[in-house]
Design an enzyme around this catalytic site. Structure first.
Site, PDB file in Angstrom:
ATOM      1  N   ASP A  94     -40.209  46.430 -24.723  1.00 61.45           N
ATOM      2  CA  ASP A  94     -40.158  46.016 -26.126  1.00 61.45           C
ATOM      3  C   ASP A  94     -41.166  44.932 -26.483  1.00 61.45           C
ATOM      4  O   ASP A  94     -41.061  44.292 -27.537  1.00 61.45           O
ATOM      5  CB  ASP A  94     -38.744  45.543 -26.485  1.00 61.45           C
ATOM      6  N   ASP A 156     -37.633  54.777 -27.744  1.00 65.72           N
ATOM      7  CA  ASP A 156     -37.993  53.571 -28.500  1.00 65.72           C
ATOM      8  C   ASP A 156     -39.432  53.142 -28.238  1.00 65.72           C
ATOM      9  O   ASP A 156     -40.107  52.600 -29.122  1.00 65.72           O
ATOM     10  CB  ASP A 156     -37.078  52.401 -28.149  1.00 65.72           C
TER      11      ASP A 156
END
Length: 378
Positions: A94, A156
């Site tokens: 992330d 993601d």
């Protein structure tokens, strides 16, 4: 801007989002909100994956309003992340969410050279997570001692590869792009089903690189269709096309978009999983709708003019529904901008609450409609 976007609610929605964010900023300051509980955004540690969304939203609103207080808080958030970038040893996939919406945003809007260096440093860490044999960027790190999740990749990360594409453009070094393309090729091959639905998690043998299985993750089941994962994939592949011009990315993004749009309910805001059984399919995920809407607007700009309305019109319908039916504009007791987000249904975490990434993508979608870029992914 086409005539279909000449909508009376758009300026009103932007102003209400700005005013509410300015009011929230007094309490949140340079903190890192994630989910709203009982009307109050709970603040997370700077290393939490959502740390970029609040400053990213501040930058979006500053870019239009010129409110120096919003810019100052965004810059303070970026500075607070320096300890994470330089000292925290558990950074994962992330990195893009965290430093594209802080340092890359700052560099694009202000030309800050220190911000550019931070973004490139984050890109180096992200590139280092690439598994050469499996051609994927590894997700996460072990959650507990002895756990082995070195073979996991998640949908993601389709969004996070934009950091690598931009690192190549800024530095002139093609290696970042090579890694990003390899990962996105893997997404096309292993994550996206023929109907446009996607897996959240795919497990590989981390040594051989062989694909082992698809996993449900934050979706209901391995073969279900988690709506936010669908949005991540569609938006991420559109960004990959933007950065590379590879037709397969655009074609796959369109297939995913068609699946997403075909499965929306009457108010155009998705349930948290398109294939969850009725008893589990009672919660919406407004964050998935907001993310998809912003991605659809970018997709509309990338397809032929004759196809643009296929994506632009439903994006507008989603954003207008979020504004009219999910907005908290008349509720001063709620800090979140839009209601009914679902973070992690299988673990019963932050279900049916406002989520900071839902607020961010809602504001980003409005900014796209208002043509108020630049946008940090591009």
């Amino acid at each position: 801007m086409g005539t279909e976007t000449a909508l009376d609610w758009l300026t009103e929605a932007w102003e209400k989002a700005l005013v509410k964010t300015q009011r929230n900023a007094v309490r949140i300051g340079a903190g890192f909100p994630h989910a709203s509980q009982n009307g109050v955004y709970q603040l997370e540690a700077p290393h939490w994956w959502t740390a970029g969304f609040w400053p990213g939203m501040l930058w979006l609103l500053y870019n239009d309003s010129g409110d120096a207080a919003l810019r100052s808080l965004a810059e303070q958030c970026e500075l607070r992340l320096d300890d994470v970038l330089n000292e925290y040893v558990r950074l994962d996939h992330d990195l893009g969410f965290m430093w594209m919406l802080t340092s890359m945003a700052s560099y694009k809007l202000t030309g800050n050279e220190e911000s550019k260096i931070r973004a490139l440093k984050a890109a180096n860490y992200l590139a280092a997570r690439f598994n050469l044999n499996g051609r994927y960027i590894r997700a996460w790190n072990p959650w507990s001692e002895g756990e082995d999740n070195a073979g996991l990749a998640i949908i993601d990360c389709s969004m996070n590869t934009a950091l690598l594409f931009q690192a190549s453009e800024i530095s002139g070094d093609p290696r970042y792009r090579h890694i990003a393309e390899a990962h996105m090729d893997t997404v096309v091959r292993d994550f996206v089903r023929s109907d446009g639905s996607v897996y959240h998690i795919v497990r590989y043998d981390p040594v051989s690189g062989e694909r082992i299985e698809g996993i449900g993750g934050q979706g209901y089941a391995p073969e279900s269709a988690w709506s936010r994962g669908t949005a991540w994939a569609m938006y991420g592949l559109t960004l990959a096309y933007h950065h590379t011009g590879k037709q397969v990315y655009l074609d796959t993004a369109k297939t995913i978009a068609h699946f997403f749009l075909a499965n929306l309910p009457e108010d155009h805001v998705p349930f948290w999983d398109f294939r969850a059984p009725d008893e589990a399919r009672i919660y919406r995920d407004s964050s998935a709708g907001a993310c998809a809407a912003s991605g659809l607007l970018l997709l509309a700009d990338k397809v032929d003019q004759g196809q643009a309305a296929l994506y632009r019109k439903p994006a507008i319908r989603i954003l207008e529904s979020l504004y009219r039916n999910y907005g908290t504009w008349d509720n001063d007791e709620e800090e979140g901008l839009i209601l009914h987000g679902t973070s992690h249904y299988p673990q019963a975490q932050n279900v049916d609450v406002p989520l900071i990434y839902g607020d961010f993508f809602f504001v980003e979608g409005l900014a796209r409609l208002r043509e108020k870029g630049p946008f940090y992914w591009e």
